[in-house]
Design a protein around this motif. Structure first.
Motif, PDB file in Angstrom:
ATOM      1  N   MET A   1       0.854  -1.124  -0.089  1.00 19.18           N
ATOM      2  CA  MET A   1      -0.038   0.136  -0.537  1.00 19.18           C
ATOM      3  C   MET A   1       0.779   1.493  -0.404  1.00 19.18           C
ATOM      4  N   VAL A   2       0.835   2.639  -0.785  1.00 18.78           N
ATOM      5  CA  VAL A   2       1.779   3.164  -1.286  1.00 18.78           C
ATOM      6  C   VAL A   2       0.667   4.455  -0.403  1.00 18.78           C
ATOM      7  N   THR A   3       0.868   5.031   0.215  1.00 19.02           N
ATOM      8  CA  THR A   3       0.717   6.601   1.078  1.00 19.02           C
ATOM      9  C   THR A   3       0.832   7.877   0.591  1.00 19.02           C
ATOM     10  N   PRO A   4       0.752   8.992  -0.120  1.00 19.06           N
ATOM     11  CA  PRO A   4       0.948   9.924   0.204  1.00 19.06           C
ATOM     12  C   PRO A   4       0.718  10.563   1.015  1.00 19.06           C
ATOM     13  N   LEU A   5       2.144  11.605   1.665  1.00 23.99           N
ATOM     14  CA  LEU A   5       1.911  12.106   2.916  1.00 23.99           C
ATOM     15  C   LEU A   5       1.986  14.083   2.570  1.00 23.99           C
ATOM     16  N   GLY A   6       0.670  14.342   1.993  1.00 33.40           N
ATOM     17  CA  GLY A   6       1.563  14.973   1.212  1.00 33.40           C
ATOM     18  C   GLY A   6       2.210  16.072  -0.109  1.00 33.40           C
ATOM     19  N   ASP A   7       2.414  16.608  -0.014  1.00 37.05           N
ATOM     20  CA  ASP A   7       3.893  16.068  -2.008  1.00 37.05           C
ATOM     21  C   ASP A   7       5.098  16.248  -1.253  1.00 37.05           C
ATOM     22  N   ASP A  46       6.564   8.903   9.267  1.00 38.86           N
ATOM     23  CA  ASP A  46       4.863   8.006   9.674  1.00 38.86           C
ATOM     24  C   ASP A  46       5.263   7.533  10.713  1.00 38.86           C
ATOM     25  N   GLU A  47       3.731   7.413  11.946  1.00 40.17           N
ATOM     26  CA  GLU A  47       3.569   7.318  13.315  1.00 40.17           C
ATOM     27  C   GLU A  47       3.766   5.474  12.731  1.00 40.17           C
ATOM     28  N   ASP A  48       3.254   5.368  11.771  1.00 37.85           N
ATOM     29  CA  ASP A  48       3.527   3.590  11.961  1.00 37.85           C
ATOM     30  C   ASP A  48       4.738   3.567  11.352  1.00 37.85           C
ATOM     31  N   GLY A  63       5.711  -2.710   9.461  1.00 42.62           N
ATOM     32  CA  GLY A  63       5.446  -0.966   9.269  1.00 42.62           C
ATOM     33  C   GLY A  63       5.445  -0.178   8.043  1.00 42.62           C
ATOM     34  N   THR A  64       5.605   0.899   8.164  1.00 45.99           N
ATOM     35  CA  THR A  64       6.460   1.409   6.574  1.00 45.99           C
ATOM     36  C   THR A  64       7.529   2.046   7.030  1.00 45.99           C
TER      37      THR A  64
END
Length: 92
Positions: A1-7, A46-48, A63-64
């Motif tokens: 799973m890929v999650t963009p954290l803002g730009d 990232d908190e994870d 984890g991430t």
């Protein structure tokens, strides 16, 4: 799973399983994300975040890993220590 954290950042959720006969050390700095270019882990974003742990045979940890920039991750690479054997996994 890929999650963009803002730009500024992209996170990939990873699970590392120890399929060897020996303990392995896991550290987010031992994992890179690749999209054509390699991205090293950015710590504390990232908190994870993937934990720094020692895995006995058969154990796993999830984890991430977060890289700087917005990009489409293709795969991640775990290296056993900074210069050990590497294992690559595709991002889905």
């Amino acid at each position: 799973m890929v999650t963009p954290l803002g730009d500024d950042y992209t996170s990939v959720k990873v699970t590392i399983t120890n399929n060897s006969k020996d303990d392995i050390d896991v550290n987010p700095l031992y994992v890179t994300i690749t999209d054509g270019s390699k991205h090293s882990a950015e710590l504390g974003v990232d908190e994870d975040q993937l934990d720094t742990v020692k895995l006995a045979p058969g154990e796993n940890v999830t984890g991430t890993i977060t890289g700087k920039g917005a990009f489409g991750a293709k795969y991640v690479t775990y290296t056993d220590g900074l210069i050990g054997d590497s294992v690559r996994g595709d991002v889905s």
